[in-house]
Design a protein around this motif. Structure first.
Motif, PDB file in Angstrom:
ATOM      1  N   LEU B  65       0.694  -1.047  -0.003  1.00  0.00           N
ATOM      2  CA  LEU B  65       0.055   0.050  -0.091  1.00  0.00           C
ATOM      3  C   LEU B  65       0.890   1.258  -0.085  1.00  0.00           C
ATOM      4  O   LEU B  65       2.036   1.353   0.427  1.00  0.00           O
ATOM      5  CB  LEU B  65      -0.844  -0.016   1.358  1.00  0.00           C
ATOM      6  N   LEU B  66       0.327   2.277  -0.551  1.00  0.00           N
ATOM      7  CA  LEU B  66       1.073   3.559  -0.380  1.00  0.00           C
ATOM      8  C   LEU B  66       0.592   4.126   0.971  1.00  0.00           C
ATOM      9  O   LEU B  66      -0.539   4.298   1.405  1.00  0.00           O
ATOM     10  CB  LEU B  66       0.433   4.705  -1.388  1.00  0.00           C
ATOM     11  N   ASN B  67       1.795   4.671   1.693  1.00  0.00           N
ATOM     12  CA  ASN B  67       1.680   5.437   2.855  1.00  0.00           C
ATOM     13  C   ASN B  67       1.924   6.796   2.795  1.00  0.00           C
ATOM     14  O   ASN B  67       2.784   7.184   2.023  1.00  0.00           O
ATOM     15  CB  ASN B  67       2.466   4.940   3.762  1.00  0.00           C
ATOM     16  N   PHE B  68       1.079   7.774   3.189  1.00  0.00           N
ATOM     17  CA  PHE B  68       1.159   9.020   3.061  1.00  0.00           C
ATOM     18  C   PHE B  68       1.760   9.673   4.497  1.00  0.00           C
ATOM     19  O   PHE B  68       1.031   9.388   5.559  1.00  0.00           O
ATOM     20  CB  PHE B  68       0.086  10.048   2.539  1.00  0.00           C
ATOM     21  N   LEU B  69       2.601  10.601   4.580  1.00  0.00           N
ATOM     22  CA  LEU B  69       3.080  11.321   5.782  1.00  0.00           C
ATOM     23  C   LEU B  69       3.274  12.683   5.638  1.00  0.00           C
ATOM     24  O   LEU B  69       3.637  13.281   4.654  1.00  0.00           O
ATOM     25  CB  LEU B  69       4.557  10.727   5.826  1.00  0.00           C
ATOM     26  N   ALA B  70       2.876  13.319   6.723  1.00  0.00           N
ATOM     27  CA  ALA B  70       2.880  14.755   6.944  1.00  0.00           C
ATOM     28  C   ALA B  70       3.948  14.898   7.954  1.00  0.00           C
ATOM     29  O   ALA B  70       4.487  13.757   8.641  1.00  0.00           O
ATOM     30  CB  ALA B  70       1.795  15.522   7.354  1.00  0.00           C
ATOM     31  N   SER B  71       4.590  16.073   8.410  1.00  0.00           N
ATOM     32  CA  SER B  71       5.665  16.109   9.127  1.00  0.00           C
ATOM     33  C   SER B  71       5.415  15.545  10.651  1.00  0.00           C
ATOM     34  O   SER B  71       6.149  15.288  11.349  1.00  0.00           O
ATOM     35  CB  SER B  71       6.230  17.587   9.233  1.00  0.00           C
TER      36      SER B  71
END
Lengths: 321, 571
Positions: B65-71
């Motif tokens: 799966l794609l993982n998304f990260l903010a700071s």
């Protein structure tokens, strides 16, 4: 003669124009689509349509032709589809000098090499040297140039590592100083120019040899020898000068070949010249760029032929234009 | 060598440059260094390093799966073993919040990041740029990302509602229907342009703007020099905080169109990275003067043999759909798959750099992949049995016949693909040995794909590169007008149903049962003969350290690479 050149140039205008018109219709009628790249999963189906609209390809073909004609007559060849909408004139202005450099170097190398080999062959007629030069010339003459280029790369760039295989300059060449930069450029041009000129030189060598053999048997050569002139003077001054007459006319005729040769040399050696521009434009169906390239190469070929005819008249006073 | 006449000082300067520059060979030049319209692979590789991103995306190998990260937030916990330096965030977003009805996504942005000219990056830049993405005059190839935004259901995004920037650090996206959080993050994290630079550029000359050649960004690198068709030189951006200045001082993307030459340059150490190395060249690379590593990424690309499931003549004449006289039956298509020695093709060409494929869901997409489905094995006897049961009996010339029609067709493929040429010859032999006459024809790529789109070919060999979000309806949907990439004309209402059910799930993992059934159906129906997945292989000079290639990109963490000075150049 001036009148003759003028007349030829005048005839050239409708000729080039006809070629361009033909190209215009052929590339549009040929299968393929400049917006084809945008037809793929994950890209909205609207994009290809929007792109076509931007390029003016949704008009009927005759409308496109009239519009195109209007702008070409004002000297505007439009903007490239595939190269970030750069005006095609700009694309060509960047690419042409590179190709012209290669072509001129090749032309010079062609004739210098060809004449040298031809003269030696003729003077040493039927010796072992002549035979091996003849066989060697035919060997290179019949070799496909792209294959020869790849072999040269494998030998000189990969195995021996004496010449680079691609590009116009080394990385960081800007810091070599102007002289170093120039040498670096020359170093990068050795392989491609060699590949391009060997083939042509082999052909010219055959011409020169034939023509030289004819001249050497003339009475005035015997006279020159009888005067007690040195053999070198006899061959180079009295013989070669006369033997070169038919060869000079080859200059104009070989221009188109050198240009088409530059086409694949540029792709193989990664030079950003006209050849690569043309090949990529065709694959991308970049209509404005294809047409502008046809214009340039068409003009060069017509001028080349004109030069050949004029040179005939210049070197041979028997021909009046 | 021939530079002997240069002073040694000059040469040292040149050598120093080479030591701090990584050179990447690219097949073609970038077109626009602009995330809104950049379309070539080179373009996105380059602008990705120049422009900032709202989020950072990662491929989670344990799930696919794609993982998304903010700071300060991430969608899934990060995989262990991520290099320390990569913990510095390159995301402009600090955090996000998805509303309970899954229709409003609110981002909080960092307030300490600037464009390279010192202007702060604000939510208004994002809103502004999304308007450009939506503009039909600009014709961005990424319009699809805006498909769920408020107003898109009526044909045009309504920006007064869909995207709001109430203050500098708040950015709100509104969707017209509930959207899964992952898809929402994916579709809202397109790169921004600096609004203060671009706001006066009219749409109709957007593509011609000189700003495309001179991008103002905020990423780890900035453009130093762009010699068209020769190279693009990037230099580390000392002002970057997204995530920070790139480690290697310079990155040069050098354009070398010819594969043989790219390879030679890699072998001599003049180029550090070459993508898509062909398996037949691995031996040469192992023995090369330069020390070369070969790295492989996940399975994203597969080759297949397409069979037209429908009678195209009838379809083109009046839109009626009836089975193709040769390939209309699933049994016949299964027989063809059984008759093709796919393992033999793999062993002969890709070797360990390929894997038999069962359907179009990649084994790298672990969360959806059906591990229990076995690929059909090579079994010409079974193929013959199936064909004879269908009524295809040997004719006098050895070619099978049914109702007076002999089993004879042309297999088309596109020019210039050595792998497919190799495979097509084996396929031809395999089919000949069970009494099927298959002739080969190669077409120029542009022509080939046009014929495919117009559904003019009976049988062909091609490949797909899959997206990381599974969305196959374009390729198998029953509505042949809408499903532009359903070249085979395959129609199975259950497949449409499954795709729509899966899409409607807000958590992708809940969609797994649908994808399992989907794979079983495709395996049974064999709308195409799936051949093999291709493990893409990239060559790296050993002087590069710290490279992490993954399915997202070869240059995924390029800003963290380091160069071991003069390891090879000194030779």
């Amino acid at each position: 003669m001036i009148f003759y050149i003028f007349r030829r140039l005048l005839v050239a205008v409708p000729l080039i124009f006809g070629v361009l018109t033909l190209t215009f219709f052929i590339i549009r009628l040929a299968p393929g689509d400049p917006a084809a790249f945008f037809i793929q999963p994950g890209i909205s189906p609207n994009v290809a349509e929007q792109i076509r609209q931007q390029y003016g390809l949704d008009d009927p073909i005759y409308v496109q032709y009239v519009k195109w004609l209007g702008s070409v007559l004002q000297g505007d060849f439009g903007r490239s589809f595939s190269r970030a909408q750069q005006p095609v004139i700009e694309v060509i202005a960047q690419a042409l000098p590179i190709t012209v450099t290669i072509a001129l170097l090749t032309l010079v190398a062609n004739f210098v090499l060809g004449i040298a080999i031809g003269v030696v062959s003729a003077v040493k007629q039927n010796t072992l040297l002549d035979r091996s030069l003849t066989v060697g010339a035919l060997f290179f003459y019949s070799m496909p140039e792209f294959w020869f280029a790849l072999m040269m790369i494998i030998l000189f760039a990969l195995k021996l590592q004496v010449f680079p295989a691609s590009g116009l300059n080394e990385i960081g060449a800007e810091y070599f100083g102007p002289w170093g930069f120039f040498l670096d450029r020359v170093w990068h041009l050795v392989l491609p120019v060699t590949v391009l000129s060997i083939n042509g030189a082999a052909g010219i060598a055959r011409y020169v040899r034939g023509s030289m053999l004819e001249v050497i048997r003339q009475d005035y050569i015997r006279t020159a020898r009888a005067k007690g002139l040195a053999e070198k003077t006899v061959i180079l001054k009295h013989g070669l000068r006369n033997a070169l007459l038919p060869v000079i006319t080859l200059v104009g005729g070989s221009l188109p070949f050198i240009f088409s040769g530059a086409l694949f040399i540029e792709v193989i050696f990664a030079f950003p010249g006209m050849g690569r521009v043309t090949v990529e434009a065709i694959f991308a169906r970049d209509y404005p760029l294809i047409i502008a390239n046809t214009f340039i190469s068409g003009t060069l070929i017509i001028l080349g032929n004109l030069v050949a005819d004029v040179l005939y008249a210049v070197v041979d006073p028997r021909i009046k234009l | 060598m021939s530079l002997a006449s240069c002073s040694s000082k000059e040469r040292q300067a040149g050598q120093g440059i080479a030591d701090s520059t990584v050179v990447i060979a690219m097949l073609g030049d970038a077109n626009y260094l602009n995330p809104v319209i950049g379309a070539s692979v080179t373009s996105s590789n380059v602008y990705g390093l120049i422009y900032p991103g709202l989020l950072q995306s990662e491929f989670d190998e344990s799930t696919g799966l794609l993982n998304f990260l903010a700071s300060e937030q991430s969608l899934m916990p990060r995989q262990p073993g991520i290099p320390e330096k990569m913990n510095t965030s390159s995301a402009v977003a600090k955090s996000w919040n998805m509303s309970d009805d899954n229709r409003t996504l609110t981002y909080i942005l960092r307030d300490d990041v600037n464009w390279n000219d010192g202007t702060p990056i604000t939510s208004r830049d994002f809103r502004f740029t999304y308007q450009l993405y939506a503009d039909p005059l600009i014709a961005s190839p990424r319009q699809q990302y805006l498909a769920e935004l408020e107003g898109a259901q009526h044909g045009a995004v309504d920006f007064s509602k869909a995207i709001q920037a109430p203050d500098d650090t708040t950015l709100v996206f509104r969707f017209y229907k509930p959207v899964s959080e992952r898809l929402a993050l994916f579709h809202t994290s397109l790169s921004p342009l600096p609004a203060h630079i671009w706001k006066n550029v009219p749409s109709d000359v957007f593509r011609q703007s000189p700003l495309n050649q001179n991008p103002l960004g905020a990423g780890p690198y900035r453009l130093s020099e762009w010699k068209k068709q020769q190279h693009i030189l990037l230099e580390s951006n000392p002002d970057s905080r997204l995530p920070g200045p790139g480690t290697i001082r310079r990155i040069m993307f050098r354009i070398i169109p010819d594969y043989t030459v790219r390879l030679a340059q890699l072998q001599t150490g003049r180029v550090d990275v070459v993508e898509n190395i062909k398996p037949e060249d691995f031996d040469g690379l192992r023995n090369a003067a330069a020390d070369i590593d070969i790295k492989t990424t996940g399975l994203r690309v597969y080759d297949y043999v397409g069979w037209s499931n429908i009678d195209q003549d009838a379809y083109h004449r009046d839109g009626t759909v009836k089975p193709h006289p040769l390939f209309g039956s699933a049994d016949v298509r299964r027989a063809l798959t059984l008759a093709i020695d796919r393992q033999g093709i793999l062993d002969g060409y890709l070797g360990e750099y390929g894997e038999l494929s069962v359907t179009d869901i990649s084994p790298s997409i672990k969360w959806a992949y059906h591990e229990k489905l076995e690929p059909y094995t090579y079994d010409p006897q079974e193929a013959i049995r199936l064909l004879e049961r269908e009524g295809w009996l040997p004719g006098p010339d050895g070619i099978r016949r049914k109702d007076g029609r002999s089993f004879s067709f042309v297999l088309y493929t596109n020019a210039g693909n050595a792998r497919r040429n190799f495979a097509s010859v084996i396929i031809q032999q395999n089919l000949r040995s069970i009494g099927i006459d298959c002739r080969l024809d190669v077409q120029e790529s542009n022509v080939f794909f046009k014929n495919l789109r117009l559904r003019k070919l009976d049988a062909w060999m091609a490949g797909w590169s899959i997206g990381l979000e599974i969305d196959p309806l374009d390729g198998w949907g029953s509505d042949l007008e809408k499903s532009r990439f359903n070249f085979t004309g395959y129609r199975n209402p259950r497949i449409d149903e499954l795709c729509n059910l899966a899409k409607a799930e807000l958590n992708p993992l809940d969609a797994r049962p649908y994808w399992i059934e989907y794979q079983e159906i495709l395996h049974r129906d064999q709308p195409t003969t799936f051949l093999y997945w291709i493990r893409e292989t990239q060559g790296f000079n050993n002087r590069i350290e710290g490279e992490e290639v993954n399915i997202l990109s070869t240059f995924y963490n390029i800003d963290d690479w380091t160069l071991n000075p003069s390891a090879t150049v000194a030779r």
